[in-house]
Design an enzyme around this catalytic site. Structure first.
Site, PDB file in Angstrom:
ATOM      1  N   TYR A 195      -3.177 -11.622   9.766  1.00  0.00           N
ATOM      2  CA  TYR A 195      -3.396 -11.097  11.113  1.00  0.00           C
ATOM      3  C   TYR A 195      -3.761 -12.157  12.149  1.00  0.00           C
ATOM      4  O   TYR A 195      -4.268 -11.830  13.224  1.00  0.00           O
ATOM      5  CB  TYR A 195      -4.429  -9.950  11.038  1.00  0.00           C
ATOM      6  CG  TYR A 195      -3.907  -8.942  10.043  1.00  0.00           C
ATOM      7  CD1 TYR A 195      -2.852  -8.099  10.387  1.00  0.00           C
ATOM      8  CD2 TYR A 195      -4.378  -8.908   8.735  1.00  0.00           C
ATOM      9  CE1 TYR A 195      -2.298  -7.221   9.462  1.00  0.00           C
ATOM     10  CE2 TYR A 195      -3.833  -8.042   7.803  1.00  0.00           C
ATOM     11  CZ  TYR A 195      -2.785  -7.200   8.163  1.00  0.00           C
ATOM     12  OH  TYR A 195      -2.221  -6.365   7.247  1.00  0.00           O
ATOM     13  N   HIS A 227       0.806  -1.234   0.000  1.00  0.00           N
ATOM     14  CA  HIS A 227       0.000   0.000   0.000  1.00  0.00           C
ATOM     15  C   HIS A 227       0.834   1.277   0.000  1.00  0.00           C
ATOM     16  O   HIS A 227       0.287   2.352  -0.281  1.00  0.00           O
ATOM     17  CB  HIS A 227      -0.925   0.052   1.221  1.00  0.00           C
ATOM     18  CG  HIS A 227      -1.922  -1.064   1.278  1.00  0.00           C
ATOM     19  ND1 HIS A 227      -2.827  -1.298   0.279  1.00  0.00           N
ATOM     20  CD2 HIS A 227      -2.152  -2.022   2.235  1.00  0.00           C
ATOM     21  CE1 HIS A 227      -3.584  -2.350   0.599  1.00  0.00           C
ATOM     22  NE2 HIS A 227      -3.182  -2.802   1.781  1.00  0.00           N
ATOM     23  N   ASP A 240      -2.997 -11.022  -1.506  1.00  0.00           N
ATOM     24  CA  ASP A 240      -3.448 -10.420  -0.245  1.00  0.00           C
ATOM     25  C   ASP A 240      -4.938 -10.077  -0.415  1.00  0.00           C
ATOM     26  O   ASP A 240      -5.370  -9.741  -1.526  1.00  0.00           O
ATOM     27  CB  ASP A 240      -2.630  -9.136  -0.047  1.00  0.00           C
ATOM     28  CG  ASP A 240      -2.781  -8.471   1.293  1.00  0.00           C
ATOM     29  OD1 ASP A 240      -1.789  -8.443   2.040  1.00  0.00           O
ATOM     30  OD2 ASP A 240      -3.872  -7.922   1.570  1.00  0.00           O
ATOM     31  N   GLY A 245      -2.053   1.950   4.952  1.00  0.00           N
ATOM     32  CA  GLY A 245      -2.404   0.565   5.297  1.00  0.00           C
ATOM     33  C   GLY A 245      -1.263  -0.259   5.872  1.00  0.00           C
ATOM     34  O   GLY A 245      -0.953  -1.336   5.350  1.00  0.00           O
TER      35      GLY A 245
HETATM   36  F1  V1D Z   1      -8.211  -2.568  13.273  1.00  0.00           F
HETATM   37  C1  V1D Z   1      -7.227  -1.697  13.456  1.00  0.00           C
HETATM   38  C2  V1D Z   1      -6.732  -1.459  14.713  1.00  0.00           C
HETATM   39  C3  V1D Z   1      -5.721  -0.540  14.887  1.00  0.00           C
HETATM   40  C4  V1D Z   1      -5.211   0.113  13.786  1.00  0.00           C
HETATM   41  C5  V1D Z   1      -5.709  -0.161  12.512  1.00  0.00           C
HETATM   42  C6  V1D Z   1      -6.724  -1.084  12.335  1.00  0.00           C
HETATM   43  C7  V1D Z   1      -7.227  -1.360  10.988  1.00  0.00           C
HETATM   44  C8  V1D Z   1      -7.960  -2.428  10.555  1.00  0.00           C
HETATM   45  N1  V1D Z   1      -8.192  -2.243   9.229  1.00  0.00           N
HETATM   46  N2  V1D Z   1      -7.004  -0.581   9.943  1.00  0.00           N
HETATM   47  C9  V1D Z   1      -7.565  -1.144   8.881  1.00  0.00           C
HETATM   48  C10 V1D Z   1      -7.498  -0.570   7.520  1.00  0.00           C
HETATM   49  N3  V1D Z   1      -7.708   0.830   7.588  1.00  0.00           N
HETATM   50  C11 V1D Z   1      -8.914   1.401   7.423  1.00  0.00           C
HETATM   51  C12 V1D Z   1      -8.900   2.864   7.658  1.00  0.00           C
HETATM   52  C13 V1D Z   1     -10.072   3.462   8.306  1.00  0.00           C
HETATM   53  N4  V1D Z   1      -9.837   4.618   7.473  1.00  0.00           N
HETATM   54  C14 V1D Z   1     -10.731   5.541   7.124  1.00  0.00           C
HETATM   55  C15 V1D Z   1      -9.061   3.775   6.561  1.00  0.00           C
HETATM   56  O1  V1D Z   1      -9.907   0.743   7.154  1.00  0.00           O
HETATM   57  C16 V1D Z   1      -6.150  -0.825   6.866  1.00  0.00           C
HETATM   58  C17 V1D Z   1      -5.940  -2.237   6.443  1.00  0.00           C
HETATM   59  C18 V1D Z   1      -4.529  -2.447   5.948  1.00  0.00           C
HETATM   60  C19 V1D Z   1      -4.294  -3.815   5.347  1.00  0.00           C
HETATM   61  C20 V1D Z   1      -2.843  -4.012   5.072  1.00  0.00           C
HETATM   62  C21 V1D Z   1      -2.495  -5.243   4.261  1.00  0.00           C
HETATM   63  O2  V1D Z   1      -3.027  -6.398   4.860  1.00  0.00           O
HETATM   64  O3  V1D Z   1      -3.026  -5.189   2.974  1.00  0.00           O
HETATM   65  C22 V1D Z   1      -0.982  -5.370   4.189  1.00  0.00           C
HETATM   66  N5  V1D Z   1      -0.347  -5.704   3.133  1.00  0.00           N
HETATM   67  O4  V1D Z   1       0.975  -5.694   3.372  1.00  0.00           O
HETATM   68  C23 V1D Z   1       1.169  -5.383   4.631  1.00  0.00           C
HETATM   69  C24 V1D Z   1      -0.061  -5.162   5.167  1.00  0.00           C
HETATM   70 CA    CA Z   2      -4.655  -8.430  -3.380  1.00  0.00          CA
END
Ligand code: V1D
Ligand code: CA
Length: 480
Positions: free
Chosen positions: A332, A169, A204, A177
């Site tokens: 995760y 990302h 992913d 992300g």
């Molecule tokens: F649940 C959480 C608790 C603490 C901090 C962050 C999170 C969390 C979960 N899901 N953050 C997310 C995603 N962010 C959002 C944001 C809310 N905003 C408006 C945006 O939904 C981010 C998910 C990232 C996924 C990363 C990946 O798995 O794709 C990755 N790939 O390579 C490394 C990681």
């Molecule tokens: Ca993908």
């Protein structure tokens, strides 16, 4: 064994490719070009000790668990093991903006409060927190992907693995992300110094937006991401209609899926998209991002994939016998991530691993079954219908027809190493070998040579004579 003797995924923890009834598989002892592929494994020192914070789902410690399983299965005896050096600032600047790299270098949990105006600019905060030694972490995982790419370019390995990489990302000038620097883009740029075309595949559960964006205007990199696509699922991009633009039109492919996809449909779709993509685009090497959040029971993901099915995608891509860079990504549930990536290390080596996990310092993480392929507990309803999957399959095949063959590749001088940054004492044995031009595969490009000229090599009707391929019209894309 007849076709009907093969168990389905739900009955068996292992994947039986039904083709194997008629096509001999290399595990059966048939000698193929990759019957014993040369695999190089990159594990940055202490990468498992970094910490995003108590409430953050990303746990670099999963790399330590993975490594312990790899060692426990004695896979280190079958491949070369590398503790790569950190990426230099100069190397990060091959893709990233200098003010962003400078920020990453300077910011610490202590001074972060004084730099709050930069937080918005560089998108750090909840998803991408400032934690202790953040810049070293970035340099470690990016250094490993760069070393792995160099290993492939020098033909010192057939497959190079960096489970700490795959942070798809990260953007040119901002974190996103859980990703800070984009080791994938850096690794692909390294491969492109010697090779005309690179295929990027992303399994992913999240859209590989950072890599897609970096190469959106280029026809030297074709990106394909399989992901969950919905308005409220991060990052919200990756619709079927995103296909690339300019010279890169048709060189971005997206496979948007809904919750609950199962093994059979995922693998069938994966193979029927990837097979024609590879034969049409004819990449000189492949980068495979193996984010393990597409597994069932992931804490952020909502698919139902087994480790066997996830690994089958790796096995399928490996079967094309092209130089292959295998990277990590999301994931995760630490115990599932470690099982998955240890299993896939075995897949790369062409080995079948025992379903009983070896004893490690972290055995308690793998209870109560202590198996490599525990059954999935708790499935999510599959919202992908036969029709919706068929529509995706047909649309993508249609786009591949437009792509219509590999692009022409023009002569382009390859810059020599930018700073001569590899002082010989920093290099491990494998990296020293990479400098010996005479060990490179015949026909493969050498540092300082000219890229292959492949005029009229299929072409998509958009390749232009005399100009380097891959345009540069958007600030967020790279010039290649
Ligand atoms: F649940 C959480 C608790 C603490 C901090 C962050 C999170 C969390 C979960 N899901 N953050 C997310 C995603 N962010 C959002 C944001 C809310 N905003 C408006 C945006 O939904 C981010 C998910 C990232 C996924 C990363 C990946 O798995 O794709 C990755 N790939 O390579 C490394 C990681
Ligand atoms: Ca993908």
């Amino acid at each position: 064994m007849t076709l009907t003797d093969y168990p389905t995924f739900s009955e068996s923890p292992f994947f039986f490719d039904r083709r194997s009834a008629s096509i001999p598989q290399q595990e059966d002892g048939i000698v193929g070009p990759h019957s014993a592929p040369r695999v190089a494994y990159y594990h940055p020192k202490n990468v498992g000790n970094y910490h995003y914070g108590e409430r953050h789902p990303m746990r670099p410690h999963r790399m330590e668990l993975t490594n312990q399983l790899v060692l426990g299965y004695k896979l280190h005896e079958k491949m070369t093991m590398h503790a790569p050096r950190k990426a230099t600032e100069q190397e990060l600047l091959e893709f990233h903006d200098s003010d962003y790299v400078d920020f990453l270098k300077r910011v610490t949990p202590k001074n972060a409060q004084n730099l709050t105006k930069d937080w918005t600019k560089f998108n750090v905060g909840d998803d991408c927190p400032i934690f202790y030694d953040l810049f070293s972490f970035c340099q470690q995982y990016a250094g490993a992907s760069l070393a792995a790419a160099r290993k492939l370019s020098s033909d010192s390995a057939d497959i190079a693995i960096n489970w700490s990489g795959g942070l798809h990302h990260a953007k040119k000038g901002e974190a996103s992300g859980f990703c800070y620097v984009n080791d994938i883009v850096l690794g692909i740029l390294e491969l492109l110094r010697y090779q005309p075309r690179v295929l990027y595949i992303d399994i992913d559960i999240h859209h590989g937006d950072g890599v897609q964006e970096a190469f959106y205007l280029s026809n030297r990199v074709l990106t394909v991401s399989f992901h969950k696509y919905s308005a409220d699922f991060f990052p919200g991009t990756g619709n079927l209609s995103e296909i690339g633009s300019d010279l890169g039109k048709y060189f971005s492919l997206n496979v948007p899926l809904q919750d609950g996809i199962d093994d059979e449909s995922y693998i069938s779709l994966f193979k029927s998209v990837m097979e024609p993509t590879i034969t049409t685009f004819r990449p000189s090497s492949i980068v495979l991002q193996c984010g393990a959040d597409s597994l069932g029971c992931d804490r952020l993901g909502t698919f139902n994939l087994s480790i066997a099915a996830h690994g089958e995608c790796v096995r399928f891509i490996k079967s094309f016998n092209l130089p292959l860079l295998v990277l990590g990504g999301g994931g995760y549930r630490q115990s599932s991530v470690a099982r998955c990536w240890a299993y896939e290390t075995g897949v790369c080596l062409g080995l079948n691993l025992d379903n009983d996990l070896p004893e490690t310092n972290y055995t308690e993480f793998f209870g109560p079954d202590y198996h490599l392929h525990p059954p999935l507990t708790g499935r999510i309803q599959n919202l992908n219908t036969r029709q919706s999957l068929e529509r995706i399959r047909m649309t993508i095949r249609e786009k591949l027809r437009y792509l219509g063959g590999a692009p022409s590749v023009q002569m382009q001088e390859i810059p020599s190493d930018l700073m001569g940054f590899l002082a010989s004492e920093e290099k491990d044995e494998g990296e020293l070998m990479e400098e010996q031009p005479d060990i490179r595969r015949e026909g493969r490009l050498r540092n300082g040579d000219l890229l292959e000229k492949e005029v009229n090599g299929g072409g998509n009707g958009e390749s232009v004579g005399g100009l380097p391929l891959g345009g540069m019209r958007r600030k967020t894309s790279v010039r290649i």
